[in-house]
Design a protein around this motif. Sequence first.
Motif, PDB file in Angstrom:
ATOM      1  N   GLY A   1       0.794  -1.220   0.000  1.00 57.82           N
ATOM      2  CA  GLY A   1       0.000   0.000   0.000  1.00 57.82           C
ATOM      3  C   GLY A   1       0.822   1.263   0.000  1.00 57.82           C
ATOM      4  N   GLU A   2       2.103   1.138   0.286  1.00 61.15           N
ATOM      5  CA  GLU A   2       2.980   2.313   0.335  1.00 61.15           C
ATOM      6  C   GLU A   2       3.856   2.458  -0.913  1.00 61.15           C
ATOM      7  OE1 GLU A   2       2.267   4.166   2.896  1.00 61.15           O
ATOM      8  OE2 GLU A   2       0.957   2.537   3.573  1.00 61.15           O
ATOM      9  N   THR A   3       3.814   1.487  -1.814  1.00 62.87           N
ATOM     10  CA  THR A   3       4.664   1.523  -3.007  1.00 62.87           C
ATOM     11  C   THR A   3       4.222   2.644  -3.946  1.00 62.87           C
ATOM     12  OG1 THR A   3       4.944  -0.873  -2.855  1.00 62.87           O
ATOM     13  CG2 THR A   3       5.576   0.180  -4.936  1.00 62.87           C
TER      14      THR A   3
ATOM     15  N   GLY B   1       7.057  -9.126 -13.917  1.00 62.01           N
ATOM     16  CA  GLY B   1       5.755  -9.075 -13.269  1.00 62.01           C
ATOM     17  C   GLY B   1       5.840  -8.351 -11.943  1.00 62.01           C
ATOM     18  N   LYS B   2       4.868  -8.616 -11.074  1.00 62.91           N
ATOM     19  CA  LYS B   2       4.798  -8.002  -9.747  1.00 62.91           C
ATOM     20  C   LYS B   2       3.830  -8.798  -8.901  1.00 62.91           C
ATOM     21  CE  LYS B   2       1.451  -4.822 -11.798  1.00 62.91           C
ATOM     22  NZ  LYS B   2       1.753  -4.413 -13.151  1.00 62.91           N
ATOM     23  N   VAL B   3       3.880  -8.579  -7.604  1.00 63.15           N
ATOM     24  CA  VAL B   3       2.945  -9.208  -6.671  1.00 63.15           C
ATOM     25  C   VAL B   3       2.169  -8.094  -5.980  1.00 63.15           C
ATOM     26  CG1 VAL B   3       2.683 -10.628  -4.610  1.00 63.15           C
ATOM     27  CG2 VAL B   3       4.442 -11.198  -6.289  1.00 63.15           C
ATOM     28  N   ILE B   4       0.860  -8.036  -6.233  1.00 63.79           N
ATOM     29  CA  ILE B   4       0.016  -7.018  -5.607  1.00 63.79           C
ATOM     30  C   ILE B   4      -0.437  -7.521  -4.240  1.00 63.79           C
ATOM     31  CG2 ILE B   4      -2.072  -5.634  -5.801  1.00 63.79           C
ATOM     32  CD1 ILE B   4       0.061  -4.978  -7.905  1.00 63.79           C
ATOM     33  N   GLU B   5      -0.001  -6.834  -3.217  1.00 58.50           N
ATOM     34  CA  GLU B   5      -0.276  -7.236  -1.830  1.00 58.50           C
ATOM     35  C   GLU B   5      -1.463  -6.423  -1.316  1.00 58.50           C
ATOM     36  OE1 GLU B   5      -0.043  -6.939   2.429  1.00 58.50           O
ATOM     37  OE2 GLU B   5       0.806  -5.339   1.230  1.00 58.50           O
ATOM     38  N   SER B   6      -2.461  -7.116  -0.744  1.00 55.70           N
ATOM     39  CA  SER B   6      -3.708  -6.464  -0.332  1.00 55.70           C
ATOM     40  C   SER B   6      -3.848  -6.354   1.182  1.00 55.70           C
ATOM     41  CB  SER B   6      -4.912  -7.227  -0.909  1.00 55.70           C
ATOM     42  OG  SER B   6      -4.928  -7.157  -2.314  1.00 55.70           O
ATOM     43  N   GLY B   7      -2.720  -6.338   1.890  1.00 55.37           N
ATOM     44  CA  GLY B   7      -2.766  -6.297   3.350  1.00 55.37           C
ATOM     45  C   GLY B   7      -3.504  -5.099   3.910  1.00 55.37           C
ATOM     46  N   LYS B   8      -3.381  -3.960   3.247  1.00 49.83           N
ATOM     47  CA  LYS B   8      -4.035  -2.748   3.744  1.00 49.83           C
ATOM     48  C   LYS B   8      -5.553  -2.891   3.719  1.00 49.83           C
ATOM     49  CE  LYS B   8      -4.016   2.297   3.134  1.00 49.83           C
ATOM     50  NZ  LYS B   8      -3.471   3.427   2.336  1.00 49.83           N
ATOM     51  N   ILE B   9      -6.058  -3.546   2.677  1.00 52.23           N
ATOM     52  CA  ILE B   9      -7.507  -3.780   2.582  1.00 52.23           C
ATOM     53  C   ILE B   9      -7.970  -4.727   3.687  1.00 52.23           C
ATOM     54  CG2 ILE B   9      -9.225  -5.033   1.196  1.00 52.23           C
ATOM     55  CD1 ILE B   9      -8.060  -3.651  -1.248  1.00 52.23           C
TER      56      ILE B   9
END
Length: 269
Positions: free
Chosen positions: A127-129, A249-257
């Motif tokens: 969420g901070e990227t 590619g990339k890894v979308i992290e949803s921890g903030k949600i």
Amino acid sequence: MSKHVSILGTGWLGLPLAQQLIKENYTIKGSTTSENKLEILRQDGVTAYPISLTEEGPIGDMISFLKDSQILIINIPPGLRRNPAINFVSKIQNLIPYIEKSNIQYVLFVSSTSVFADLEGFPLISGETLPNATSNAGKQLIEVEQLLQNRTAFKTTILRFAGLFGPGRHPANMLSRRTGIKNPKAPVNLIHLEDCIGIIKQIIETQSWGQIFNASYPDHPEKGQYYSTICDEMGLPKPDYDYETPSKGKVIESGKIIEQLNYQFHSGI
């Protein structure tokens, strides 16, 4: 909490979102670019408006569309894949004065995780990227996000969805039969329509305004293996992949949600 919401764009996501909010006693205004869809929206209880965003300004009764609503959801695909010459930034720039003159206090802008570049090593996007896209579409989305966030007349939450899938829509349909597909080793980032709607509702209900959220289902299987399996399950020919070129590619992290919105994902990939 306001129950009056205007949804700019009632397509694959916007229409079922409107239907769900109406079930929960929200008053919904919805826009469409299709005259044929106006009656469909009205039958579902949506106050429907024919509105198009253009680079010269909105076409349609934008003042009435925004009147009495406190929340505006902007859910308009930029359309840059089909037409890279589109100036999506100008479309939103010319929309902003209408928002500022209305009673809208909160804007939710549906964006995309394409604001982050695909790189070797598959960086973790939290969420901070900070966005770093180099594509035309990605750069325009970044500029639009900043435009909306920098306004003081209303608070904007940015919601960046990963690849969308759900009823009648799955990327496997587009990849089947294709050859030489790039990045087979890359992580998959997808989110189901049900979770898209659930997250938007949670943002509204928790009044999480002035925020940025990246949204993807927490599992990230390898692209080549995943789509080959899905095509098998759907009875489609498998795609063919380019394993010679290094994957990006990339890894979308949803921890903030999960943490800030206290949201639990419902639909796996």
